[in-house]
Design a protein around this motif. Structure first.
Motif, short mmCIF file in Angstrom:
data_model
loop_
_atom_site.label_atom_id
_atom_site.label_comp_id
_atom_site.label_asym_id
_atom_site.label_seq_id
_atom_site.Cartn_x
_atom_site.Cartn_y
_atom_site.Cartn_z
N ALA A 1 -48.36 28.77 -1.43
CA ALA A 1 -48.54 27.88 -0.28
C ALA A 1 -49.99 27.93 0.21
O ALA A 1 -50.57 26.89 0.54
CB ALA A 1 -47.59 28.29 0.85
N GLY A 2 -50.58 29.10 0.22
CA GLY A 2 -51.98 29.22 0.63
C GLY A 2 -52.90 28.50 -0.34
O GLY A 2 -53.82 27.79 0.07
N PHE A 3 -52.66 28.66 -1.63
CA PHE A 3 -53.47 27.97 -2.63
C PHE A 3 -53.33 26.46 -2.48
O PHE A 3 -54.32 25.73 -2.52
CB PHE A 3 -53.04 28.40 -4.04
CG PHE A 3 -53.76 27.69 -5.13
CD1 PHE A 3 -55.07 28.01 -5.43
CD2 PHE A 3 -53.14 26.68 -5.85
CE1 PHE A 3 -55.75 27.34 -6.44
CE2 PHE A 3 -53.80 26.01 -6.85
CZ PHE A 3 -55.10 26.34 -7.15
N ASP A 4 -52.10 26.00 -2.30
CA ASP A 4 -51.85 24.57 -2.15
C ASP A 4 -52.53 24.04 -0.88
O ASP A 4 -53.13 22.97 -0.89
CB ASP A 4 -50.35 24.31 -2.09
CG ASP A 4 -50.00 22.85 -2.26
OD1 ASP A 4 -50.68 22.18 -3.07
OD2 ASP A 4 -49.06 22.38 -1.59
N TYR A 5 -52.47 24.80 0.20
CA TYR A 5 -53.10 24.39 1.45
C TYR A 5 -54.61 24.29 1.31
O TYR A 5 -55.21 23.30 1.70
CB TYR A 5 -52.73 25.38 2.56
CG TYR A 5 -53.47 25.14 3.85
CD1 TYR A 5 -53.08 24.10 4.70
CD2 TYR A 5 -54.54 25.92 4.22
CE1 TYR A 5 -53.77 23.85 5.88
CE2 TYR A 5 -55.23 25.69 5.40
CZ TYR A 5 -54.83 24.66 6.22
OH TYR A 5 -55.50 24.43 7.38
N PHE A 6 -55.22 25.33 0.74
CA PHE A 6 -56.67 25.32 0.61
C PHE A 6 -57.14 24.28 -0.40
O PHE A 6 -58.19 23.69 -0.24
CB PHE A 6 -57.20 26.71 0.26
CG PHE A 6 -57.19 27.65 1.42
CD1 PHE A 6 -57.97 27.39 2.53
CD2 PHE A 6 -56.38 28.77 1.42
CE1 PHE A 6 -57.95 28.25 3.63
CE2 PHE A 6 -56.35 29.62 2.50
CZ PHE A 6 -57.13 29.36 3.61
N LEU B 1 -41.93 40.72 -3.16
CA LEU B 1 -42.71 40.12 -4.24
C LEU B 1 -42.54 38.60 -4.26
O LEU B 1 -43.52 37.86 -4.39
CB LEU B 1 -42.30 40.73 -5.58
CG LEU B 1 -43.10 40.28 -6.79
CD1 LEU B 1 -44.56 40.71 -6.64
CD2 LEU B 1 -42.50 40.86 -8.05
N ILE B 2 -41.31 38.14 -4.10
CA ILE B 2 -41.06 36.69 -4.06
C ILE B 2 -41.73 36.07 -2.84
O ILE B 2 -42.36 35.01 -2.93
CB ILE B 2 -39.54 36.41 -4.07
CG1 ILE B 2 -38.96 36.77 -5.44
CG2 ILE B 2 -39.26 34.95 -3.73
CD1 ILE B 2 -37.45 36.72 -5.50
N LEU B 3 -41.64 36.73 -1.70
CA LEU B 3 -42.27 36.24 -0.48
C LEU B 3 -43.80 36.18 -0.63
O LEU B 3 -44.43 35.20 -0.25
CB LEU B 3 -41.88 37.12 0.70
CG LEU B 3 -42.43 36.70 2.06
CD1 LEU B 3 -41.86 35.35 2.46
CD2 LEU B 3 -42.11 37.74 3.10
N ALA B 4 -44.38 37.21 -1.22
CA ALA B 4 -45.82 37.23 -1.44
C ALA B 4 -46.24 36.12 -2.40
O ALA B 4 -47.26 35.44 -2.18
CB ALA B 4 -46.27 38.59 -1.97
N GLY B 5 -45.48 35.90 -3.46
CA GLY B 5 -45.78 34.83 -4.41
C GLY B 5 -45.69 33.46 -3.76
O GLY B 5 -46.55 32.60 -3.97
#
Length: 120
Positions: A45-50, A36-40
């Motif tokens: 990180a994906g949101f920040d990247y995009f 769960l922590i890894l997915a969060g």
């Protein structure tokens, strides 16, 4: 007689009291929490990247929209100038045709008066 009797290894099993043992302390299973922590973290990180990828694109879109508006204003100005130029040209052509007709009439009168002077 008890001297010669063999003592069975399982004989004492029934003499002892049975004690129900509690479960061994279980190790906590941290796998779901870690996943769960890894997915969060991956989602953040994906949101920040995009978001970092889209920010320059939105800036570019805003810049292109401003440029497009400027070009539309220039186009409208050029269309108005063209309209004024066409109206002026039509007016000048109309005046030129009137002047040409007047010149032709005056040339005819001049020719008539020249002919009238030669005859006497």
């Amino acid at each position: 007689m008890t001297l010669f009797r063999r003592k069975s290894a399982t004989r004492d099993l029934s003499n002892d009291a049975f004690v129900l043992a509690t479960e061994k302390p279980r190790r906590r299973n941290w796998t779901p929490l870690l996943l769960l922590i890894l997915a969060g973290t991956a989602a953040y990180a994906g949101f920040d990247y995009f978001e970092a990828q889209l920010t320059p694109a939105t800036d570019r879109v805003a810049e292109l929209e401003r440029e497009n508006n400027q070009l539309r204003d220039q186009l409208e100005l050029q269309r108005m100038n063209l309209s004024v130029e066409q109206a002026t040209r039509a007016e000048l052509e109309k005046e030129l045709s009137a002047r040409t007709a007047e010149l032709s009439r005056l040339s005819d009168e001049l020719a008539f008066f020249k002919n009238a002077q030669k005859k006497p």
